[in-house]
Motif scaffolding. Structure first.
Motif, short mmCIF file in Angstrom:
data_model
loop_
_atom_site.label_atom_id
_atom_site.label_comp_id
_atom_site.label_asym_id
_atom_site.label_seq_id
_atom_site.Cartn_x
_atom_site.Cartn_y
_atom_site.Cartn_z
N PRO A 217 0.94 -0.90 0.07
CA PRO A 217 0.02 -0.21 -0.06
C PRO A 217 0.69 1.37 -0.07
O PRO A 217 1.81 0.99 0.59
CB PRO A 217 -1.09 -0.17 0.86
N THR A 219 -0.02 4.43 1.30
CA THR A 219 -0.80 4.88 2.50
C THR A 219 -2.33 4.22 2.30
O THR A 219 -2.03 2.76 1.30
CB THR A 219 -1.07 6.35 2.03
N ASP A 220 -3.61 4.67 2.00
CA ASP A 220 -4.89 4.02 1.79
C ASP A 220 -5.27 4.44 0.28
O ASP A 220 -6.26 3.99 0.53
CB ASP A 220 -5.78 4.33 2.60
N ASP A 221 -4.62 5.83 -0.18
CA ASP A 221 -4.94 5.79 -1.58
C ASP A 221 -4.53 5.32 -2.95
O ASP A 221 -4.44 5.80 -3.71
CB ASP A 221 -5.04 7.45 -1.78
#
Length: 859
Positions: A217, A219-221
């Motif tokens: 990943p 970050t989450d984006d």
């Protein structure tokens, strides 16, 4: 009758439509996954071939194949080319033994056209070419300079999309035969690691491969997906002892090896490749992406044996009647004549004796003023051609939506460099002071691309909105030749006495050859696609390109699909296209050894505007021009899928390497006046030329059927291709009849692959039958009756069985060419002359059966 709803809204396209600078769409994996979840009947989504929303292969107005990463891996080979050969109709390739630089980068062909007639994309972005140009034994690929797709590891791929249709109006140069898009994995978690080991039934060619993939990943984006592969492969030998070498041993020459030369696959060391794919959502309307690779491998292959009695300009200049003797003082007459002794063998045939023990030879050696190359290589020699191929690329961009418009802006660069060396050779013109190993120089191909592409749906009052896309591309391409070490190219003090200049077998690049050439071009395109009612899908594309070297070109494409019923649709396309000559083809310099009627000759490859080429008809290259027509049928009914497509491609002014043109003695003075050094040491010349027109037609059939069988799940797949090429016009001064025959018949007219994939809970099996029709077989470039014939049709069978040891751990064992089907053997009279067993040209691996084991772990 209820028709399928094919409308895609603008919102669903916001991150789906992204058009590469080359006119390509970038990977839209997130969109594809989303649509697959919504439309359970749509199994696979493609982004090539359409500017509108990515669509299923059944709804495409042009033929597209999609091969998943898992399907690719059901093969004993870990080479991407071998994986695709068994998956795509009318796609052909094979290993190139004793074939100069083509040993390093194998050429391929789609729909009977050379490798540089197929555009290759990665994540929808144009892939740079290899620096290697296929010079010898390539047949259809003679002189081709396509991308090196073998550097792409299967572990890095989500899927491969193959567009089998002319698409230059959409994607630019090189897309005459079609487009291949390699879509990289975009997982943000999980991964895999695989170890495979195999070797040929003969006990050679052992290959070990380790590859892995991991998703992380950002970050989450966002995500970063990393793939790597490392491989080593031993050489193979399908050799026989040459007649002349065997005779020399029988006559007492103890310096000759058995076999004198190795004919087989090259040795590959430290073959590694790393691919990184990444993406990040800036917000709900913009997405950053970047991907690239670094790859390298070392390759060592063999050349032909140099006989110590008759090799021209090294050992003899009168075809083995007497030795070529050099004089330190420059007066060769002071050294006398050393005849090659003759004797009679057990069968009463006249053969060479042993010159090393003859009195004239011993007297010559005793004279410090006189020498022959036998004193360094008394048993002759077999050069080894070695190279290091380095490949790297990086692309980055941003895509998203502004108002009603989708946009994609990106830039990238790619480089492929091949550094060459020659071992166990000589520069005869240096006499006894010659080194035997040479660094001969390098080729380097660099391409840079910048693009801006936009698209949207427009309501014009039809039942469906029309899609509209346009964009701009700027691209620069360069080809550089790096000078080799001086000993590899220098004309030594004995060149005027008839001794060959430069490292023999592959002359190093001298200062006159070294340098960098480049060009740039711009491209502008417009593309539209619309549904007219519920049944008709119509498309049109227009592309303008302007090149700094030869001018501009305008091409168009029209396509249509008619949905007759929910199950049956008809499709057709018409397009014009072009393929620009590569900068490498315009400027490459090389020296190669070719076979004509069993004899080795030294051939100089020169730019078409070089004085030597110009003397024999060389001219400035122009782009190829093509017209492509195709129509097909698509039938889908539940678990049954079938496409049948006919294509017809006319290409005018095809660019290829000319046939060998003999440099005649009566031309020597005129050539010297034109600026050609030592023309008497050049047997023949070849150069690139717009030499012939061809028509290629064929039929591709792709079908699949899924069903429950034997208490498990079964999938049957068929890929069949019929290809026919005719040479409509050619210049007999530069293209001989033998080359025409290779172009027309050098690959099988019929190719078919039938696959049965069966799976149970923990056990699965893949059984594949491969059919190869008759073809015209040649050895290297020898199209004489002595060195060629029509090869028989053949069938090979591949089998793989896999068992899930745990949820994540799987063991697979299998064999390619399970029953060890032999390739076409050389004629009895040529086997011993050439030192090999099989013809160089052929559609499947001449090494025979290959068995392997593979252990895979997914997490």
């Amino acid at each position: 009758m209820m028709m399928k709803n094919k409308k895609f809204g603008v919102s669903s396209l916001s991150l789906a439509i992204s058009i590469a600078l080359s006119g390509a769409l970038v990977s839209t994996q997130a969109f594809a996954a989303e649509e697959e979840a919504k439309l359970e009947n749509v199994e696979k989504i493609a982004v090539v071939g359409s500017r509108a929303a990515p669509r299923s292969i059944g709804d495409s107005p042009v033929p597209i194949d999609i091969i998943s990463s898992d399907d690719l891996k059901k093969n004993g080979s870990t080479d991407m080319i071998d994986m695709l050969v068994t998956s795509v109709p009318s796609f052909n390739s094979r290993a190139q033994p004793i074939s100069d630089a083509a040993t390093l980068v194998r050429p391929v062909n789609l729909r009977g056209l050379p490798s540089d007639s197929t555009l290759v994309l990665v994540n929808g972005k144009r892939r740079h070419r290899a620096s290697v140009i296929a010079f010898q034994g390539g047949g259809i690929n003679d002189g081709a300079q396509g991308p090196d797709i073998s550097v792409i590891p299967g572990a890095a791929l989500k899927q491969v999309e193959v567009l089998r249709d002319g698409a230059a109006a959409q994607y630019g140069s090189d897309a005459i035969a079609g487009v291949m898009n390699f879509v990289l994995k975009d997982d943000s978690e999980g991964g895999s690691i695989t170890v495979s080991q195999g070797e040929y039934y003969k006990g050679d060619g052992a290959t070990t491969t380790v590859d892995g993939n991991i998703g992380l990943p950002l970050t989450d984006d966002g995500f970063v997906n990393i793939s790597a592969q490392y491989k080593n492969a031993d050489a193979t030998s399908r050799s026989v002892q040459r007649f002349d070498a065997a005779n020399l041993i029988a006559q007492g020459n103890t310096e000759v090896k058995d076999p004198a030369q190795i004919w087989g696959n090259p040795e590959i060391n430290d073959d590694y490749s790393i691919f990184i794919n990444s993406g990040f959502d800036i917000n709900d309307k913009a997405h950053l992406y970047a991907f690239g690779n670094y790859s390298s491998r070392d390759v060592v292959g063999g050349f032909y044996y140099r006989n110590p009695h008759n090799r021209g300009n090294v050992y003899s200049n009168d075809e083995g009647e007497t030795l070529l003797v050099g004089a330190v003082n420059g007066d060769q007459s002071s050294c006398g004549i050393v005849p090659i002794p003759k004797t009679t063998d057990a069968n009463g045939n006249t053969v060479d004796g042993n010159v090393l023990t003859s009195q004239p030879y011993l007297d010559m050696v005793a004279d410090p003023n006189c020498f022959s190359m036998n004193q360094i290589r008394p048993g002759g020699y077999t050069p080894q051609f070695a190279g290091t191929v380095e490949d790297r690329s990086f692309f980055a961009g941003v895509k998203g939506v502004v108002g009603e418009w989708n946009y994609d802006a990106s830039a990238g660069t790619g480089k492929n460099k091949s550094t060459f060396s020659l071992r166990n050779s000589l520069n005869p013109s240096l006499g006894l002071d010659t080194p035997t190993d040479f660094e001969t120089g390098a080729y380097e191909q660099v391409e840079s691309t910048v693009n801006l592409d936009v698209s949207r749906f427009i309501n014009v009052g039809l039942s469906e909105d029309i899609s509209f896309a346009t964009g701009f591309e700027w691209r620069e391409e360069s080809f550089e030749i790096t000078q080799g070490e001086e000993a590899s190219w220098i004309a030594g003090p004995y060149a005027d006495q008839g001794f060959n200049i430069g490292s023999h077998g592959f002359k190093g690049f001298g200062p006159e050859s070294a340098g960098k050439n480049s060009r740039h071009n711009i491209g502008i395109y417009a593309d539209t696609e619309a549904y007219i009612g519920d049944r008709w899908l119509l498309g049109a594309a227009l592309r303008y390109e302007d090149f700094s070297t030869f001018g501009d070109t305008l091409n168009y494409k029209l396509s249509a699909q008619f949905s007759a019923t929910d199950e049956l649709s008809l499709r057709a396309s018409h397009s014009t296209g072009f393929r620009a000559p590569t900068v490498g083809q315009e400027n490459v310099v090389n020296t190669q050894t070719s076979i004509v009627n069993g004899d080795l000759i030294q051939t100089f490859i020169a730019p078409p505007t070089n004085p030597l080429s110009a003397f024999y008809g060389g001219k400035v290259l122009e782009p190829e021009e093509s017209v492509s027509n195709a129509f097909g049928v698509v039938y889908e009914d539940g678990d049954f899928f079938l496409t049948v497509d006919y294509y017809h491609i006319e290409v005018e002014g095809r660019i290829a390497q000319s046939s060998q043109i003999s440099v005649e003695a009566e031309d020597y003075d005129a050539l010297r006046a034109a600026g050609v050094d030592h023309p008497e040491l050049i047997s023949a010349v070849t150069f690139y030329t717009n030499d012939f027109d061809t028509t290629t037609q064929g039929v591709d059939i792709v079908g699949s059927y899924d069903t429950e069988l034997l208490s498990g799940y079964a999938k049957f797949s068929l890929a069949y291709g019929w290809t026919d090429t005719s040479v409509d016009k050619y210049d007999p001064a530069t293209t001989d009849a033998g080359k025409v025959r290779r172009l027309e018949d050098g690959i099988p007219a019929h190719r078919a692959t039938l696959t049965w994939a069966q799976s149970w809970d923990d056990l699965s099996m893949t059984l594949r039958g491969n059919y190869f029709g008759e073809y015209y077989a040649t050895h290297a470039d020898d199209t004489s009756d002595w060195g060629s014939e029509v090869a028989d049709a053949a069938v090979t069978v591949d089998l793989e069985v896999s068992y899930a040891l745990t949820d994540g751990l799987t063991l697979s064992v299998g064999a390619n060419n399970l029953f060890d089907q032999k390739a076409q053997k050389l004629k009895d009279g040529t086997l011993g002359e050439l030192g090999g067993v099989y013809y160089e040209s052929g559609p499947f691996d001449y090494n025979g059966g290959f068995y392997y084991g593979r252990l895979s772990y997914r997490f």
